[in-house]
Design a protein around this motif. Structure first.
Motif, PDB file in Angstrom:
ATOM      1  N   MET A  71      12.441  -0.752 -11.452  1.00  0.00           N
ATOM      2  CA  MET A  71      11.461  -0.586 -10.402  1.00  0.00           C
ATOM      3  C   MET A  71      10.148  -1.205 -10.846  1.00  0.00           C
ATOM      4  N   LYS A  72       9.700  -2.135 -10.074  1.00  0.00           N
ATOM      5  CA  LYS A  72       8.424  -2.766 -10.347  1.00  0.00           C
ATOM      6  C   LYS A  72       7.341  -2.019  -9.581  1.00  0.00           C
ATOM      7  N   SER A  73       6.251  -1.710 -10.240  1.00  0.00           N
ATOM      8  CA  SER A  73       5.159  -0.964  -9.631  1.00  0.00           C
ATOM      9  C   SER A  73       4.583  -1.725  -8.435  1.00  0.00           C
ATOM     10  N   ASN A  74       4.443  -1.049  -7.273  1.00  0.00           N
ATOM     11  CA  ASN A  74       3.876  -1.706  -6.101  1.00  0.00           C
ATOM     12  C   ASN A  74       2.841  -0.841  -5.376  1.00  0.00           C
ATOM     13  N   VAL A  75       2.421   0.262  -6.000  1.00  0.00           N
ATOM     14  CA  VAL A  75       1.385   1.133  -5.441  1.00  0.00           C
ATOM     15  C   VAL A  75       0.274   1.239  -6.474  1.00  0.00           C
ATOM     16  N   GLY A  76      -0.933   0.917  -6.075  1.00  0.00           N
ATOM     17  CA  GLY A  76      -2.026   0.979  -7.030  1.00  0.00           C
ATOM     18  C   GLY A  76      -3.363   1.278  -6.385  1.00  0.00           C
ATOM     19  N   GLY A  77      -4.338   1.589  -7.210  1.00  0.00           N
ATOM     20  CA  GLY A  77      -5.709   1.789  -6.789  1.00  0.00           C
ATOM     21  C   GLY A  77      -5.919   2.924  -5.809  1.00  0.00           C
ATOM     22  N   ILE A  78      -6.677   2.631  -4.765  1.00  0.00           N
ATOM     23  CA  ILE A  78      -7.016   3.612  -3.746  1.00  0.00           C
ATOM     24  C   ILE A  78      -5.753   4.146  -3.075  1.00  0.00           C
ATOM     25  N   ASP A  79      -4.786   3.288  -2.868  1.00  0.00           N
ATOM     26  CA  ASP A  79      -3.522   3.692  -2.245  1.00  0.00           C
ATOM     27  C   ASP A  79      -2.877   4.839  -3.028  1.00  0.00           C
ATOM     28  N   LYS A  80      -2.859   4.719  -4.331  1.00  0.00           N
ATOM     29  CA  LYS A  80      -2.259   5.738  -5.193  1.00  0.00           C
ATOM     30  C   LYS A  80      -3.015   7.058  -5.062  1.00  0.00           C
ATOM     31  N   ILE A  81      -4.338   6.997  -5.122  1.00  0.00           N
ATOM     32  CA  ILE A  81      -5.158   8.204  -5.036  1.00  0.00           C
ATOM     33  C   ILE A  81      -4.964   8.890  -3.686  1.00  0.00           C
ATOM     34  N   GLN A 134       8.504  -2.089  -0.847  1.00  0.00           N
ATOM     35  CA  GLN A 134       9.389  -3.128  -1.358  1.00  0.00           C
ATOM     36  C   GLN A 134      10.123  -3.818  -0.212  1.00  0.00           C
ATOM     37  N   LEU A 135      10.618  -3.039   0.745  1.00  0.00           N
ATOM     38  CA  LEU A 135      11.323  -3.623   1.890  1.00  0.00           C
ATOM     39  C   LEU A 135      10.407  -4.504   2.731  1.00  0.00           C
ATOM     40  N   LEU A 136       9.142  -4.099   2.861  1.00  0.00           N
ATOM     41  CA  LEU A 136       8.187  -4.839   3.684  1.00  0.00           C
ATOM     42  C   LEU A 136       7.446  -5.935   2.912  1.00  0.00           C
ATOM     43  N   GLY A 137       7.651  -5.995   1.614  1.00  0.00           N
ATOM     44  CA  GLY A 137       6.994  -7.024   0.799  1.00  0.00           C
ATOM     45  C   GLY A 137       5.525  -6.750   0.538  1.00  0.00           C
ATOM     46  N   ILE A 138       5.136  -5.482   0.542  1.00  0.00           N
ATOM     47  CA  ILE A 138       3.738  -5.096   0.318  1.00  0.00           C
ATOM     48  C   ILE A 138       3.561  -4.704  -1.137  1.00  0.00           C
ATOM     49  N   ASN A 139       2.422  -5.073  -1.713  1.00  0.00           N
ATOM     50  CA  ASN A 139       2.094  -4.708  -3.077  1.00  0.00           C
ATOM     51  C   ASN A 139       0.595  -4.469  -3.161  1.00  0.00           C
ATOM     52  N   THR A 140       0.177  -3.231  -3.461  1.00  0.00           N
ATOM     53  CA  THR A 140      -1.253  -2.924  -3.560  1.00  0.00           C
ATOM     54  C   THR A 140      -1.738  -2.892  -4.999  1.00  0.00           C
ATOM     55  N   CYS A 141      -0.863  -3.204  -5.950  1.00  0.00           N
ATOM     56  CA  CYS A 141      -1.276  -3.291  -7.358  1.00  0.00           C
ATOM     57  C   CYS A 141      -2.005  -4.600  -7.571  1.00  0.00           C
TER      58      CYS A 141
END
Length: 64
Positions: free
Chosen positions: A1-11, A52-59
């Motif tokens: 699993m590659k990290s794809n949630v980061g920053g403000i999104d995570k909080i 992942q399905l939608l191709g979004i990455n906030t990291c």
């Protein structure tokens, strides 16, 4: 699993998930509040299958 949630999104995921679970435990909202487990878990593990399905990455991407 590659990290794809980061920053403000995570909080936001952690806070919203914890609030929903807390409201459910205190009886303010019904059993649907347990859906807060999903954003809480995805925030804690930094991975969202829907992203992942939608191709979004906030990291932040590493500089090359």
């Amino acid at each position: 699993m590659k990290s794809n949630v980061g920053g403000i999104d995570k909080i936001l995921r952690i806070v919203v998930g914890a609030v929903l679970i807390g409201l459910t435990i205190t009886g303010v909202i019904g059993v649907w509040g347990w859906i807060g487990v999903l954003p809480l878990a995805t925030g804690l593990i930094n991975f969202c299958p829907a992203y992942q399905l939608l191709g979004i990455n906030t990291c932040k991407l590493p500089k090359k």
